[in-house]
Design an enzyme around this catalytic site. Structure first.
Site, PDB file in Angstrom:
ATOM      1  N   GLU A   1      35.429  51.946  49.689  1.00 27.53           N
ATOM      2  CA  GLU A   1      36.796  51.490  49.924  1.00 27.53           C
ATOM      3  C   GLU A   1      37.768  52.607  49.551  1.00 27.53           C
ATOM      4  OE1 GLU A   1      39.637  47.690  48.729  1.00 27.53           O
ATOM      5  OE2 GLU A   1      38.229  48.446  47.229  1.00 27.53           O
TER       6      GLU A   1
ATOM      7  N   LYS B   1      40.928  44.269  55.825  1.00 29.15           N
ATOM      8  CA  LYS B   1      40.490  43.427  54.702  1.00 29.15           C
ATOM      9  C   LYS B   1      41.198  42.068  54.712  1.00 29.15           C
ATOM     10  CE  LYS B   1      40.062  43.911  49.635  1.00 29.15           C
ATOM     11  NZ  LYS B   1      40.397  44.841  48.518  1.00 29.15           N
TER      12      LYS B   1
ATOM     13  N   CYS C   1      35.317  45.139  49.605  1.00 33.90           N
ATOM     14  CA  CYS C   1      35.522  44.894  48.176  1.00 33.90           C
ATOM     15  C   CYS C   1      35.735  43.419  47.797  1.00 33.90           C
ATOM     16  CB  CYS C   1      36.666  45.767  47.665  1.00 33.90           C
ATOM     17  SG  CYS C   1      36.630  46.042  45.875  1.00 33.90           S
TER      18      CYS C   1
END
Length: 275
Positions: A41, A113, A154
């Site tokens: 990330e 994300k 993440c």
């Protein structure tokens, strides 16, 4: 049997330096025989100073790290899952964006994300990702040399419904590029990754940021590759570098035939609450 390479790095505040690190790691992955390389990330920039970071976050077409990765992928003939980069959207907001780049340097897939990290930790750390970044609006699975790859980033790791949707859509490998904090990483990182692998009978590949960063934050490291039975194939520890893991694509069918969790899934009925 294809090989995946996992990059573990300590990204700084200058995208040019991070681009050089990524190019070098891709070269090492190719030299090691990997069919595909995975990066963490925020591979292009780790900077919690919002004003300073904003000056370095540009549109996807102008990002130095992305350009360097595309060039390195084409030069070495290797696919890259660019874990995520910070990019400026057309509306002026930022996205935490994962990309898949093929061996010709072409972008095959994008994923922004979905779940943003807004937490206050017992250590005193406070994070408000949604103050800067926009939520993504789509889940993505893409065909790659190591299998059908489901994308995530993440904090998504804590939301199993996303991975159930990715595996239901055909994903046999799940990418979880991360920059986990040290407290949450020590407590939950490996446990959650193994759970996602087991409950979806899929490989999990989790490249990671590690160590003390230029902006002052500290990340957990321990980039992991995990097989569909939950066995750890590779653990990078805390040092930056490139790790390798064999991806036996037949392993997914084997595990899913023994415990057919995907076939047994049912829609959850309305919950009855009795007081």
């Amino acid at each position: 049997m294809p090989t995946a390479a996992l990059v573990q790095m300590t990204a700084g505040i200058d995208p040019r330096d991070n681009a050089a690190t990524l190019s070098s790691a891709i070269a090492r992955a190719a030299e090691g025989g990997a069919a595909m390389v995975f990066t963490p990330e925020m591979s292009n920039l780790v900077d919690r100073d919002r004003a300073r970071a904003a000056a370095s976050i540009v549109a996807e077409a102008d990002d130095r790290a992305l350009a360097a990765v595309r060039e390195a992928a084409a030069r070495h003939g290797i696919w890259v899952q660019l874990g995520s980069i910070a990019v400026r959207r057309d509306d002026g907001r930022f996205a935490n964006r994962a990309l898949v780049i093929d061996a010709d340097g072409e972008i095959r897939a994008r994923y922004d994300k979905l779940h943003l990290f807004d937490v206050d930790l017992a250590s005193g750390e406070s994070w408000r990702e949604s103050a800067v970044y926009a939520h993504g609006e789509a889940a993505v699975v893409v065909a790659t040399p190591i299998g059908m790859l489901g994308l995530s980033v993440c904090y998504d790791l804590r939301f199993p419904a996303l991975y159930a949707a990715l595996s239901a859509a055909g994903a046999t490998v799940l990418a979880v590029p991360s920059a986990f904090t040290r407290p949450t990483g020590a407590a939950h990182w490996q446990t959650l990754l193994c759970a996602r692998a087991i409950e979806n009978a899929a490989f999990v590949i989790a490249a990671a940021q590690t160590g003390q960063h230029e902006d002052g934050r500290v990340t957990h490291g321990h980039a992991l590759a995990i097989d569909p039975w939950g066995a750890v194939l590779s653990d990078a520890g805390e040092a930056p570098g490139v790790q390798f893991a064999k991806i036996d694509v037949a392993r997914v069918a084997d595990v899913r035939s023994r415990i057919p969790v995907l076939a047994h899934r049912r829609a959850i009925p309305t919950v009855t609450v009795i007081e």
